[in-house]
Every structure is written in C-alpha cells, then in structure tokens.
Design a protein around this motif. Structure first.
Motif, PDB file in Angstrom:
ATOM      1  N   PRO A 142      -1.927  13.580  -2.318  1.00 33.59           N
ATOM      2  CA  PRO A 142      -1.345  12.036  -1.763  1.00 33.59           C
ATOM      3  C   PRO A 142      -1.548  11.947  -0.823  1.00 33.59           C
ATOM      4  O   PRO A 142      -2.267  12.633  -0.177  1.00 33.59           O
TER       5      PRO A 142
ATOM      6  N   ALA B 262      -0.697   9.248   5.360  1.00 29.22           N
ATOM      7  CA  ALA B 262       0.101   8.442   5.879  1.00 29.22           C
ATOM      8  C   ALA B 262      -0.039   7.668   6.965  1.00 29.22           C
ATOM      9  O   ALA B 262      -0.510   7.656   7.770  1.00 29.22           O
TER      10      ALA B 262
ATOM     11  N   THR C  12       9.341   2.390   7.409  1.00 30.93           N
ATOM     12  CA  THR C  12       8.983   2.969   5.676  1.00 30.93           C
ATOM     13  C   THR C  12       7.895   1.731   4.979  1.00 30.93           C
ATOM     14  O   THR C  12       7.586   2.726   4.663  1.00 30.93           O
TER      15      THR C  12
ATOM     16  N   VAL D 242       4.182   2.141   5.870  1.00 29.41           N
ATOM     17  CA  VAL D 242       4.109   2.971   4.635  1.00 29.41           C
ATOM     18  C   VAL D 242       3.903   3.293   3.217  1.00 29.41           C
ATOM     19  O   VAL D 242       3.204   3.294   3.234  1.00 29.41           O
ATOM     20  N   LEU D 243       4.911   2.284   3.075  1.00 25.29           N
ATOM     21  CA  LEU D 243       4.548   1.880   1.885  1.00 25.29           C
ATOM     22  C   LEU D 243       3.412   0.360   0.973  1.00 25.29           C
ATOM     23  O   LEU D 243       2.746   1.033   0.118  1.00 25.29           O
TER      24      LEU D 243
ATOM     25  N   TYR E  15       0.345   3.434  -4.929  1.00 21.52           N
ATOM     26  CA  TYR E  15       1.082   4.894  -4.297  1.00 21.52           C
ATOM     27  C   TYR E  15       2.569   5.427  -4.308  1.00 21.52           C
ATOM     28  O   TYR E  15       3.030   3.993  -3.897  1.00 21.52           O
TER      29      TYR E  15
ATOM     30  N   TRP F 298       5.504   6.886  -3.175  1.00 18.20           N
ATOM     31  CA  TRP F 298       6.025   7.568  -2.278  1.00 18.20           C
ATOM     32  C   TRP F 298       7.127   8.647  -2.136  1.00 18.20           C
ATOM     33  O   TRP F 298       7.957   8.045  -3.137  1.00 18.20           O
ATOM     34  N   ARG F 299       7.106   9.595  -2.127  1.00 12.67           N
ATOM     35  CA  ARG F 299       8.123  10.312  -1.898  1.00 12.67           C
ATOM     36  C   ARG F 299       9.020  10.074  -0.267  1.00 12.67           C
ATOM     37  O   ARG F 299       8.339  10.498   0.429  1.00 12.67           O
TER      38      ARG F 299
ATOM     39  N   GLU G  67       7.739  12.880   2.135  1.00 17.36           N
ATOM     40  CA  GLU G  67       6.096  12.523   2.725  1.00 17.36           C
ATOM     41  C   GLU G  67       5.773  11.131   3.236  1.00 17.36           C
ATOM     42  O   GLU G  67       4.638  11.013   4.308  1.00 17.36           O
ATOM     43  N   ILE G  68       6.961  10.088   3.306  1.00 19.41           N
ATOM     44  CA  ILE G  68       7.168   9.637   4.202  1.00 19.41           C
ATOM     45  C   ILE G  68       7.792   9.617   5.877  1.00 19.41           C
ATOM     46  O   ILE G  68       7.411   9.202   6.965  1.00 19.41           O
TER      47      ILE G  68
ATOM     48  N   ARG H   7      10.852   9.417  -6.234  1.00 24.61           N
ATOM     49  CA  ARG H   7       8.999   7.961  -5.590  1.00 24.61           C
ATOM     50  C   ARG H   7       9.409   6.799  -5.683  1.00 24.61           C
ATOM     51  O   ARG H   7      10.601   6.513  -5.879  1.00 24.61           O
TER      52      ARG H   7
ATOM     53  N   THR I  83       8.200   2.855  -4.300  1.00 28.57           N
ATOM     54  CA  THR I  83       7.283   2.218  -3.926  1.00 28.57           C
ATOM     55  C   THR I  83       7.762   0.934  -3.591  1.00 28.57           C
ATOM     56  O   THR I  83       9.224   0.557  -3.484  1.00 28.57           O
TER      57      THR I  83
END
Length: 627
Positions: free
Chosen positions: A544, A547, A560, A563-564, A570, A572-573, A576-577, A609, A611
């Motif tokens: 991963p 971030a 959010t 981060v995406l 990738y 993201w879960r 993880e965010i 997950r 995106t």
C-alpha cells in the motif's frame, strides 16, 4: 472391604458401598479419592453418603439402566451383611448426584481413556501406526423437559417433531480394542466436524485415522495432518481434484489446501453365499503417498476397520444402555450421566483387553461385550473380588470372557437399518440382503489410467496389430485455467477476466468454482480480488502507498478525494485512508465511505476497496489470448 489395589483403612462402614465389583480393580478407591480432591468435590465432613460412594453409585447406574436409584443402591449393598451401611432415600441419592456434579466423572474419563491394546495385539496396528477412527452417534435420547429442549433443541423428523431431544456423541476409538481415546458431546445443531476438532489433541504421530464421508472437510483434514497423524478418509462423490501425478497402482497425487495427498478410486465387489453380487465405489484420500509400501488395494481393505466404531456404539447404546432414554432432566445431569457411561464402557473394555492379551495371538474381536457386562453386574451384587485378596491375574470378568470367546469373525453383509426408525417395519432398499449373509469373496478393482503401450505382436500372426485408437479428451476448465495463468505470470486475474479468456458463458458459476480452487489450495487469491498460481515466481503482493498529508480544514469527503487522487492506480481500503484524516472510529468511517460509493461519488472496485470515478481501467486482454 478391600479392593485388590486398595490399602485405605476407611474402606468399610459408610464407605463400604463404594465399589464396583470386579471393575474396582480398574478404578481403585485411591484413584477416585485423588480425582475428587483434584476437582474439589471431596467432602468437608464425613457424611452418610460420602463423595467416593457417590462416584461408584453413578457408575452402577450405568450397569443397571433399567432400575431406579433405590434398587441400584440395593445391588451395591446386597452382600455387605454386617457392615454399617446407610439406607438412603431416593431424594438423598439425587442430592448426592447434584453435590458431585459432572467434573469428577469427566476427570475420571480423562484418566481411564486411551489406547488399551499392545502394538503386538492382532488387529491393533497397520504397519507402525495404531489405527483409530472418528465417528458420531446421534441416537442418545434424553427426557423431554424444558431445560433439555433449551440445550439440545427438538429433533425434526418426516412426520413432525420427535418425542425426545437427542444428543450427538463424537468419539475417537482404537479400532483394534474398541477402546475410547476421547469423547465430546452436545447439541446436534453442531456438525460432526465441530466435535471432531475438539478431539484433535488426542491424536499423535503413531496413529492412522479412519473416517467416513462426513469428515470430508479440507480444513479438518489438514488439521489432522498437522498433529503428525496419518489419515485414510472416504470422500464424497461431488469432490473433484486436479491430478498432479499419476502413480503406478492407479491412484494419483493432488493437494488439499496446500497439503499433498493421495486419492484412490476403486470398486469393491462382494459375492455372497446365496449368489448375490454387490458392488460399491469408494474414493479414499490419504497422506500415505508411497504406493510401494502402501498399495491401493491394501488401503481399501484397511478402510473397513472404520466399522469397528459402529460396533462400539452398538455396545454402548444398545447393549449397555439397552436403548433407554437417559435419566437426567437437565443438561447438568445429562453431562454427568454421559461421562459416567463412557467411563464404565472404558472400564469394561479394559477388562476385556486384559483377558484377551493373557492368551497370545487372540484377537480382541472374539471378546464378548455382553459376557463382560453380565459378569460385571453379577460381581457388583456378590461383591466378589473386592472382598477377595487374591482374585487372580485376570479377574472374574476376564475369566468369563475367556470361557465364552466368540468364534473367529467371518465376513458378512446385510442391509443397513435406521438406528431409531419411526416405524418398526421401515426398510432400506440398498440391494443388500435383509438377513445377515456370509460373503464368499471380495474383489477390489482400482480405477487405473492405462498408459500407452506398444503395439501387440501375436505369435500366430507375426504382424503387429494396429494400435488402439487414443481418445483425447478436451482439457477441463481447471487445466485450461492453470495453463492460462502459467502463460501470464505476475499478473492477478479476476474471475470475470478468466471467464472471458476461457470463453466461459456463466460467469457467476465460474466465480464460485474459482473461489473453491482457492479454498482447496490450488491457486492463490490476491488482496485485490485477483487470482494467481500458488507457486507464481513473478507475482509479488502490492504494497500500500503512503497516504499524503491532508489539509485539516478540508471536509471529510474532500480529504478522502485528495488521498484517492494521490495514487489513482491503487484501490484504497477505508482503514488505510482513515489515519491520514485523523479518524479513529474506523467502523463509522467505513459506513460513510460505502454511502459515498452508493451515491456514485466514488467507485467500489473490489471487496472493501475504493477508487476515483471513473474507475481506472486495467490493461486490456492481449489479442493473442484464445480459449
């Protein structure tokens, strides 16, 4: 009153009823006192009914299941004339049971359970392994009370509800002596595999486990192998494997959850004395991989030893208990009664094995459980061998067994019957004779794949015969899928992509099949929902990304998106965010991210997950890919 191995000075008076006739030799008073002290059930003061007497009384209840408390007590004191023994009421005896509880009886069973026969005893071992068997029995009936129904539930049958709740008993037995190595019981709602896992600690590297199709569970089989024990288990007809290696005896090697095993497919044909011919197919899986040391026909013949556990259940359920309903009206008493029955059964088996082994070369199959049981009952009434200081090396029960040895077992077959049918006229139409019939011969035919042989040359006709046509079957889905994954190492493929590459029409069904391959250890599932070969040398799980730092003034949704956007390739879960946003309540944030995906603001790409929208497409399938 003294038992053979007892030296305690207080084995008379109120302690005098604390015996079990000839079986007291195998359950001496010192052992009972030690178990009572260990479980905290020893009496603080001397009572008219001591705890030691209560243990022997509970075991005597199993010897006389057709009698009430008072009459069983009379059996214990019938030959104790002159002793100062109490005459309790049935309520006092019930209070004695309640005071003891199930813990001492369970501890006693843990002490007496275990292998009984020596390795040299006939029928005990296969090569260097002691043969043991798993199986369950669901025909133990308990009183139909509210507390028992709350614990065990009600049994559903074809015509409605059964009259009595039933208990599921799971045991691990030694097939040679039919002695108990361990036991577990509880509601029928839990499957056999659940109770079998509670007995795995009883297995060891010197054991070979036999089991029927009810234990065809990949996770359970791997757990058995992890104990160091070998296994030989029958498979269900729906189980399919990919053969990785064909062996000379017709069996083949495959894998179950990354564990290498060997599968044997064979037909067993029995010819009866009346001319009836019966045939049945068997599919066995084993961890014995060497066909030279363990030929397939020998293992198929060994599998029939699993039926010894059915004979053990018949002795426990019908010979000892006489098919009766258990006494107790609550789970507390049922547990105590079951441990007492199992302990009593083990003591009888111990006496039988000791008697048989005193005559070298005698098979324990020839010992009669009924003879041992009746002799034990007689000795409880007469108190023989408890008052006698020198009863002999074998004992009265052993002498009775040796005097009435059964003839050598002959192969027989009969129609299977339901243990507890709703109608006494119920019949099972399986093609077998209704009455027990002798078997003249048994033929085992292993399903072998014939190798391509050179053309045959006859002496009469010196010209080679034309070779037989070779029928080439098309490759199966699993073979095509493995070949495809092998041609594209390093890249995870989703079930939909695999289905498109292999020209599979029903994608949903194919997705279930691919997930089953992963559960069986044939392929590996990646964290993003794709699949690769188990031993793919190129594939490495993605790490991963880190971030980025997010402006705390932004809203939770805008942060959010930042981060995406930082790594759009990738998925993201939420967990993880969340650290980048300073969120500690992961569960609440997971719900909020799912809500945004439901509104179409972001895209849920795979399990949990997310995106950006639109989703970044993966590389297209190569044009060279064909089905």
């Amino acid at each position: 009153m003294r038992s053979r191995s007892a030296t305690a000075p207080d084995a008379d008076g109120v302690f005098a009823p604390g015996h079990l006739g000839g079986l007291t030799t195998y359950l001496p008073i010192e052992l009972v006192d030690a178990v009572l002290a260990e479980t905290g059930a020893v009496q603080r003061r001397l009572r008219a009914l001591p705890s030691r007497v209560g243990v022997y009384f509970l075991l005597a209840l199993g010897l006389f299941p057709h009698l009430g408390y008072a009459k069983v007590w009379n059996k214990l004191v019938a030959s104790l004339a002159g002793e100062r023994v109490p005459t309790p009421s049935e309520k006092a005896l019930r209070d004695l049971r309640r005071r003891l509880g199930p813990a001492p009886l369970k501890a006693l069973f843990d002490v007496v359970s275990g292998p009984l026969a020596q390795p040299r005893t006939p029928g005990t071992c296969y090569r260097s392994w002691r043969t043991v068997a798993f199986d369950g029995c669901s025909s133990f009936k308990v009183p139909d009370g509210e507390r028992n129904r709350g614990w065990l539930g009600r049994a559903k049958v074809q015509l409605g509800w059964a009259g009595y709740p039933t208990l599921r008993l799971m045991t691990l037995i030694e097939t040679g002596s039919r002695g108990l190595l361990g036991a577990a019981f509880g509601p029928k709602s839990q499957g056999e595999a659940h109770y079998a896992r509670r007995l795995l600690h009883r297995l060891g590297p010197d054991m070979l486990v036999l089991a029927d199709r009810g234990f065809d569970d990949g996770k359970l089989l791997v757990s058995i192998a992890d104990t160091g024990a070998q296994f030989l288990v029958r498979l269900t007809s729906s189980r399919r494997f990919a053969a990785t290696e064909r062996l000379p005896d017709g069996s083949y090697v495959t894998r179950i959850r990354s564990r290498t095993v060997r599968v044997i497919e064979a037909d067993v044909t029995a010819t009866c004395a009346d001319g009836t011919t019966l045939r049945e197919g068997y599919r066995l899986v084993t961890t014995l991989l060497n066909p030279d040391r363990d030929p397939a026909p020998a293992l198929v013949e060994l599998y029939r030893e699993r039926w010894e556990i059915e004979i053990a259940y018949y002795a426990l359920r019908h010979t000892l208990l006489r098919g009766r309903v258990l006494r107790s009206g609550d789970p507390y008493g049922i547990e105590q009664e079951m441990w007492a029955l199992l302990t009593l059964y083990q003591l009888l088996r111990t006496a039988m094995v000791d008697a048989v082994e005193s005559v070298p070369g005698t098979d324990p199959d020839r010992a009669s459980f009924t003879v041992a049981l009746e002799s034990a009952r007689d000795q409880v009434v007469s108190v023989r061998e408890v008052l006698d200081s020198q009863p002999g090396p074998v004992g009265g029960i052993g002498r009775a067994v040796l005097a009435h040895l059964l003839p050598a077992r002959r192969p027989r077959i009969s129609s299977r019957k339901v243990k507890s049918p709703l109608s006494r006229y119920a019949r099972t139409e399986d093609g077998r004779p209704l009455a027990s019939t002798n078997v003249d011969s048994v033929t085992i035919t292993v399903h072998a794949v014939r190798p391509l042989a050179p053309a045959f040359v006859s002496r009469r006709h010196p010209y080679p015969c034309p070779p037989r046509p070779v029928i080439v079957r098309p490759p199966s889905y699993v073979e095509r899928a493995f070949a495809f994954l092998g041609r594209h190492p390093g890249r995870p493929w989703t079930p939909r992509e695999l289905a498109e590459a292999l020209a599979v029409e029903n994608v949903d069904s194919f997705r279930v099949v691919v997930a089953r391959w992963a559960r069986e250890g044939l392929i590996r599932k990646t964290p993003i929902g794709g699949y690769v070969l188990l031993d793919d040398p190129v594939y490495t799980p993605p790490t991963p990304p880190v971030a980025p730092v997010v402006d705390p003034e932004l809203s939770r949704f805008d942060a959010t998106l930042v981060v995406l956007r930082s790594h759009p390739e990738y998925a993201w879960r939420p967990d993880e965010i969340a650290p980048a946003l300073g969120i500690t309540n992961i569960a609440s944030f997971r719900v909020q991210v799912a809500y945004w995906a439901g509104q179409g603001l972001i895209v849920r790409s795979s399990r949990g997950r997310y995106t950006l929208r639109p989703t970044v497409r993966k590389e297209p399938l190569p044009s060279s890919i064909t089905a």
